[in-house]
Design an enzyme around this catalytic site. Structure first.
Site, mmCIF file in Angstrom:
data_model
loop_
_atom_site.group_PDB
_atom_site.id
_atom_site.type_symbol
_atom_site.label_atom_id
_atom_site.label_comp_id
_atom_site.label_asym_id
_atom_site.label_seq_id
_atom_site.Cartn_x
_atom_site.Cartn_y
_atom_site.Cartn_z
ATOM 1 N N GLY A 42 18.177 34.854 20.346
ATOM 2 C CA GLY A 42 18.810 36.171 20.498
ATOM 3 C C GLY A 42 19.627 36.249 21.775
ATOM 4 N N GLY A 89 15.447 36.801 14.702
ATOM 5 C CA GLY A 89 14.962 35.480 15.086
ATOM 6 C C GLY A 89 14.246 35.550 16.419
ATOM 7 N N SER A 90 14.224 34.434 17.125
ATOM 8 C CA SER A 90 13.431 34.348 18.356
ATOM 9 C C SER A 90 14.204 34.907 19.557
ATOM 10 C CB SER A 90 13.059 32.892 18.620
ATOM 11 O OG SER A 90 14.236 32.154 18.823
ATOM 12 N N GLU A 117 4.673 33.985 22.272
ATOM 13 C CA GLU A 117 4.577 34.144 20.820
ATOM 14 C C GLU A 117 4.390 32.771 20.172
ATOM 15 O OE1 GLU A 117 8.180 34.874 18.540
ATOM 16 O OE2 GLU A 117 7.166 36.416 17.378
ATOM 17 N N GLU A 170 16.729 41.708 16.257
ATOM 18 C CA GLU A 170 15.327 41.919 15.856
ATOM 19 C C GLU A 170 14.597 40.641 16.248
ATOM 20 O OE1 GLU A 170 13.687 44.419 14.639
ATOM 21 O OE2 GLU A 170 15.163 45.794 13.799
HETATM 22 P P1 NAD Z 1 15.232 31.159 15.364
HETATM 23 O O1 NAD Z 1 15.700 31.999 16.483
HETATM 24 O O2 NAD Z 1 14.882 29.756 15.632
HETATM 25 O O3 NAD Z 1 16.333 31.108 14.187
HETATM 26 C C1 NAD Z 1 16.770 32.276 13.546
HETATM 27 C C2 NAD Z 1 18.133 32.019 12.924
HETATM 28 O O4 NAD Z 1 19.076 31.776 13.960
HETATM 29 C C3 NAD Z 1 18.206 30.800 11.995
HETATM 30 O O5 NAD Z 1 19.029 31.105 10.889
HETATM 31 C C4 NAD Z 1 18.877 29.764 12.868
HETATM 32 O O6 NAD Z 1 19.590 28.784 12.140
HETATM 33 C C5 NAD Z 1 19.831 30.619 13.668
HETATM 34 N N1 NAD Z 1 20.285 30.044 14.951
HETATM 35 C C6 NAD Z 1 19.657 29.133 15.724
HETATM 36 N N2 NAD Z 1 20.381 28.879 16.831
HETATM 37 C C7 NAD Z 1 21.485 29.651 16.752
HETATM 38 C C8 NAD Z 1 22.593 29.863 17.605
HETATM 39 N N3 NAD Z 1 22.730 29.214 18.757
HETATM 40 N N4 NAD Z 1 23.538 30.756 17.224
HETATM 41 C C9 NAD Z 1 23.407 31.446 16.061
HETATM 42 N N5 NAD Z 1 22.381 31.280 15.217
HETATM 43 C C10 NAD Z 1 21.427 30.401 15.556
HETATM 44 O O7 NAD Z 1 14.007 31.945 14.705
HETATM 45 P P2 NAD Z 1 13.037 31.468 13.545
HETATM 46 O O8 NAD Z 1 12.141 30.406 14.070
HETATM 47 O O9 NAD Z 1 13.796 31.229 12.296
HETATM 48 O O10 NAD Z 1 12.193 32.810 13.305
HETATM 49 C C11 NAD Z 1 11.071 33.152 14.036
HETATM 50 C C12 NAD Z 1 11.380 34.212 15.080
HETATM 51 O O11 NAD Z 1 11.971 35.348 14.447
HETATM 52 C C13 NAD Z 1 10.121 34.732 15.753
HETATM 53 O O12 NAD Z 1 10.370 34.883 17.120
HETATM 54 C C14 NAD Z 1 9.905 36.083 15.087
HETATM 55 O O13 NAD Z 1 9.145 36.992 15.841
HETATM 56 C C15 NAD Z 1 11.304 36.540 14.894
HETATM 57 N N6 NAD Z 1 11.385 37.569 13.860
HETATM 58 C C16 NAD Z 1 11.630 38.874 14.257
HETATM 59 C C17 NAD Z 1 11.669 39.885 13.294
HETATM 60 C C18 NAD Z 1 11.915 41.321 13.660
HETATM 61 O O14 NAD Z 1 12.186 42.131 12.765
HETATM 62 N N7 NAD Z 1 11.843 41.713 14.925
HETATM 63 C C19 NAD Z 1 11.457 39.573 11.962
HETATM 64 C C20 NAD Z 1 11.216 38.250 11.607
HETATM 65 C C21 NAD Z 1 11.189 37.255 12.571
#
Ligand code: NAD
Length: 485
Positions: free
Chosen positions: A232, A227-228, A386, A250
Site C-alpha cells: 500500500g 493488500g498489505s 500481521e 484497504e
Molecule cells: P500484497 O500486498 O502482497 O498484494 C496485493 C496485490 O498487490 C496483489 O495483486 C499484488 O500482485 C499487487 N502488488 C504487489 N506489489 C505491487 C506493486 N508494487 N504495485 C502494485 N501492485 C502490487 O497482499 P496479499 O498478500 O495479496 O494480501 C494480504 C494482505 O492484504 C494482508 O495484509 C491483508 O490484511 C490485506 N487485506 C486487507 C483487506 C482489507 O479490506 N483491509 C482485505 C483483504 C486483505
C-alpha cells in the site's frame, strides 16, 4: 482428475494472452500440483486495457443509473449461475474451504445487486447561496478506475468490488493476485458476455509488472488497492510520481478482541475462534488475531480456546466437513512457520497446534496446524506483526486502561471486538479503540450498508456502504446566475 485451466485476460471485450505470450502457473496449495495458468500481463497489456477503458468510459457514463444497474444485476446472475465452476476452481487455486467460498460468491453477487440498486442515489445537492441564483452539485465519475486485488478472497474482491465504481459510471482495469488469479478469468468471461467492450478489463500478472504499471498509468486517476501495508505504501509513492490520484487503501490488521470479566464466556470463547477466521486459514484481514483476556478469566479462557482450536478439522477444502484447508502458497506456509519459531524464541507459550502438517496425512501441500500462543506480550513480534495465517495470540490484562492501551499498541487499526454485558463499559471502550469497524459481543460479520475500512496504517477510505459509491465520483458545483446584469 480436474481439468487444467487456461485463463485469459479480458481487454477491450476480447479474451487475450499477454503481449509476449508469457504465463504464470497456478499451484494447488493442497497438493502442489500445477492446476492452471494465466497470462503474465505486462505494462503494454495494462496500457491496452487502460486505453480500452478510457474509450468505453463516455458511453458507459452516459447510460442512466438504472441501465448500468440492470447490467450489474445481470453480472450478479451470471456469477450465481457459474457458482459451482468458480467454487471448484477457487478451492484448487486458493485452498479456501468450500463452506466459506460459497458465501464469498454470494457476497460478491449481493454487492453487485446492492450497488445496482443504489446507483440512483448518486444525487447532488442544491444550496440557497443567493436569492436569485441556482447553486447545485452533480456527481461525475473519474473515468477509469484501477483495482488491485489480494489473494485471500479472490472472487469477492474482483467481482464484488467492481460494483461501486461501475455503478458510479466509471470503467475499470482489474488486476487479480498472481497467487490466486483463476476465478478472475471466469469473471472476465462473464463480463465479456454481459458488458459492453472495455467497460471491465482484467489484466493478470505480477505485482511488480502489471500492478506497478496500473498504478503508474496516467489515464487511471482513481485507484482502489486491497493488500498489505508495505505494498500500500509503495502504491501511494508510485501513484504520487505520476499524478495527483485518488486512492482507497484497504490494508492489513492485527485486530484485538477484548474480553471483560463479566462477558458471557460460553459465547465469547467460541466467537474468538470464529473471529480468527481459521476457516480461511487465518487469511482474512478482519481476523481477531489478538485475544485480550482479563486476568480473572485468563487461565480458563486459554484452556477453553486451546481446546476448541485443537478440535478444528484440518482437511480437504472441498469437503464441507473441513474447518480449515492449507494456507494459500509456499510463501505463506514459510511465513507462518517462521512466526511460530519467532513466538517460541520470544517466550510465548504454545497451547494448541504449532506444527507443519506435511507428512503422512498430507504428503505435499502447504498445511499447518491451527495454532494458539498464550502469554503474548507487546515486545513480541507475534503481538504486533500481521502473520495473515492461522495463529491466534492470547494476551493478559488487568485494568480497562491497560486493555485499551494494548489494543491500540500496534500500527494497525482495522477491526476490534469488545465482549461485556455492561453497556457503559462497551461504549467507553469502543470510543477509545483506534479501529474502523468494531463489534460489541460479535465478530467477523460485515453488515450490508455499513462502511468497512481502517484507522492508522490499516488504510484510507471506506467500502461496502453508500460512501464507497460516492468515493467513485467527483462533485462538481455549478452556480447559475438567473438575473445577469
Ligand atoms: P500484497 O500486498 O502482497 O498484494 C496485493 C496485490 O498487490 C496483489 O495483486 C499484488 O500482485 C499487487 N502488488 C504487489 N506489489 C505491487 C506493486 N508494487 N504495485 C502494485 N501492485 C502490487 O497482499 P496479499 O498478500 O495479496 O494480501 C494480504 C494482505 O492484504 C494482508 O495484509 C491483508 O490484511 C490485506 N487485506 C486487507 C483487506 C482489507 O479490506 N483491509 C482485505 C483483504 C486483505
Amino acid at each position: 482428475m480436474a481439468e487444467f485451466f487456461h485463463g485469459r485476460m479480458l481487454i477491450d471485450g476480447k479474451l487475450t494472452e499477454a503481449v509476449d505470450g508469457e504465463h504464470l502457473e497456478s499451484v494447488n496449495p493442497a497438493t502442489e500440483e500445477v492446476i492452471g495458468r494465466v497470462p503474465a500481463g505486462k505494462a503494454a497489456d495494462v496500457a491496452a486495457a487502460a486505453d480500452a477503458a478510457d474509450r468505453a468510459a463516455p458511453a458507459w457514463a452516459a447510460l442512466s443509473a438504472q441501465e448500468r444497474g440492470s447490467l450489474l444485476k445481470e453480472v450478479a446472475s451470471a456469477l450465481r449461475a457459474e457458482s459451482d465452476r468458480i467454487v471448484d476452481l477457487e478451492i484448487r487455486d486458493s485452498g479456501n474451504t468450500i463452506r466459506k467460498l460459497k458465501l464469498d460468491i454470494a457476497a460478491a453477487a449481493e454487492s453487485l445487486e446492492y450497488y445496482a440498486a443504489l446507483a440512483g442515489e448518486l444525487k447532488g445537492e442544491t444550496v440557497p447561496a443567493t436569492a436569485h441564483g441556482l447553486h447545485f452539485s452533480m456527481r461525475e465519475p473519474f473515468g477509469v478506475v484501477g483495482r488491485i486485488v489480494p489473494f485471500n478472497h479472490p472472487i469477492f474482491f474482483a467481482a464484488g468490488k467492481m460494483a461501486a465504481p461501475l455503478a458510479a459510471g466509471n470503467t475499470m482495469v482489474i488486476k487479480p493476485s498472481e497467487q490466486s488469479p483463476l476465478s478472475a478469468c471466469v469473471l472476465g468471461e462473464i463480463c465479456q458476455q454481459v458488458l459492453p467492450p472495455g467497460v471491465v478489463n482484467i489484466v493478470t500478472g505480477l505485482g511488480s509488472t502489471a500492478g506497478e504499471a496500473l498504478v503508474s498509468e496516467p489515464r487511471i486517476r482513481r485507484i482502489a488497492f486491497t493488500g498489505s501495508v508495505p505494498t500500500g505504501l509503495a502504491v501511494q509513492r508510485a501513484a504520487a510520481e505520476v499524478a495527483v490520484k485518488s486512492l482507497t487503501l484497504e490494508l492489513g490488521g492485527k485486530n484485538p478482541m477484548i474480553v471483560f470479566p463479566d462477558a458471557d464466556l460460553d459465547a465469547a470463547l467460541p466467537a474468538a475462534v470464529r473471529g480468527m477466521n481459521f476457516n480461511w486459514a487465518g487469511q482474512s484481514c478482519g481476523s481477531q488475531s489478538r485475544l485480550l483476556l482479563h486476568e480473572s478469566i485468563y487461565d480458563e479462557g486459554v484452556a477453553r480456546v486451546a481446546e476448541i482450536v485443537s478440535g478444528l478439522k484440518v482437511g480437504d477444502p472441498r469437503d464441507p466437513a473441513s474447518d480449515m484447508g492449507p494456507v494459500n502458497s509456499k510463501a505463506q506456509y514459510e511465513k507462518v512457520l517462521r512466526y511460530i519459531d519467532h513466538a517460541e524464541q520470544d517466550g510465548a507459550r504454545l497451547v494448541a497446534g504449532g506444527h507443519s502438517l506435511r507428512g503422512e496425512a498430507f504428503p505435499s501441500g502447504y498445511w499447518v496446524e491451527p495454532t494458539v500462543f498464550a502469554d503474548v506480550t507487546p515486545e513480541m513480534r507475534l503481538f504486533r506483526e500481521e502473520v495473515f495465517g492461522p495463529i491466534l495470540s492470547i494476551v493478559r490484562w488487568s485494568t480497562p486502561d491497560e486493555a485499551v492501551a494494548l489494543a491500540n499498541d500496534v500500527e494497525y487499526g482495522l477491526t476490534a471486538s469488545v465482549w461485556t454485558r455492561d453497556l457503559a463499559t462497551a461504549l467507553d471502550t469502543v470510543r477509545r479503540i483506534e479501529a474502523g469497524y468494531i463489534w460489541v459481543n460479535g465478530v467477523s460479520i460485515h453488515f450490508p450498508g455499513t462502511s468497512f475500512g481502517g484507522f492508522k496504517n490499516s488504510g484510507i477510505g471506506r467500502e461496502e456502504g453508500i460512501e464507497e459509491l460516492y468515493s467513485y465520483t467527483q462533485p462538481k458545483f455549478v452556480h447559475v446566475n438567473a438575473m445577469p446584469r
